[in-house]
Design an enzyme around this catalytic site. Structure first.
Site, short mmCIF file in Angstrom:
data_model
loop_
_atom_site.label_atom_id
_atom_site.label_comp_id
_atom_site.label_asym_id
_atom_site.label_seq_id
_atom_site.Cartn_x
_atom_site.Cartn_y
_atom_site.Cartn_z
N CYS A 31 4.08 -11.20 25.91
CA CYS A 31 3.26 -11.83 24.88
C CYS A 31 2.42 -12.99 25.45
O CYS A 31 2.96 -14.01 25.86
CB CYS A 31 4.19 -12.33 23.76
SG CYS A 31 3.45 -13.44 22.57
N CYS A 34 2.75 -16.35 23.65
CA CYS A 34 4.07 -16.93 23.94
C CYS A 34 4.02 -17.70 25.26
O CYS A 34 4.54 -18.82 25.37
CB CYS A 34 5.15 -15.85 24.03
SG CYS A 34 5.36 -14.89 22.51
#
Length: 108
Positions: A31, A34
Site C-alpha cells: 500500500c 501506508c
C-alpha cells in the site's frame, strides 16, 4: 516508544487491554499511502508530549486477515482508536493533518 508491531490476534487483545489509549494502524506492505504515512506515525510515537498519553501499534492486514475482518477494515491505511479497550474512533486514509487532529483529540 516506537510503533509496536502486532503479530497475532492474542497479542492484539493483550496490547489493547494493557494500554489506556491506543492508535492501531491497519496497513499492507504493498500500500503506497501506508508507506507514505508510516514515517509520520513513527515521528508521533516518539513525540514526548504524545508518548506519555498514546501508544501506537500497527498490523499487516495480509498477515492477520482475521483481525482485519474483526475490526471491519475496508481500506488501508485505517487507524482505529481505542480507549480502555473499547473502539472510540476510526480514520481512513493517509492525510497527516486530519489524522494528527484526531491524535490530538484522543491525547487530550
Amino acid at each position: 516508544m516506537t510503533v509496536h508491531s502486532i503479530e497475532t490476534i492474542e497479542e492484539y487483545k493483550e496490547f489493547i487491554a494493557a494500554h489506556p489509549t491506543v492508535i492501531l494502524d491497519a496497513f499492507a506492505v504493498w500500500c503506497g499511502p501506508c508507506k507514505a504515512i508510516a514515517p509520520q506515525l513513527s515521528k508521533w510515537s516518539e513525540d514526548e508530549a504524545l508518548k506519555e498519553k498514546i501508544t501506537f501499534a500497527k498490523f499487516d492486514v495480509d498477515k492477520l486477515p482475521q483481525l482485519a475482518q474483526e475490526l471491519g477494515i475496508r481500506a488501508m491505511p485505517t487507524f482505529t482508536f481505542f480507549k480502555n479497550g473499547e473502539k472510540v474512533d476510526e480514520f481512513l486514509g493517509a492525510n497527516p493533518p486530519a489524522l494528527k487532529a484526531l491524535v490530538d483529540k484522543h491525547s487530550a
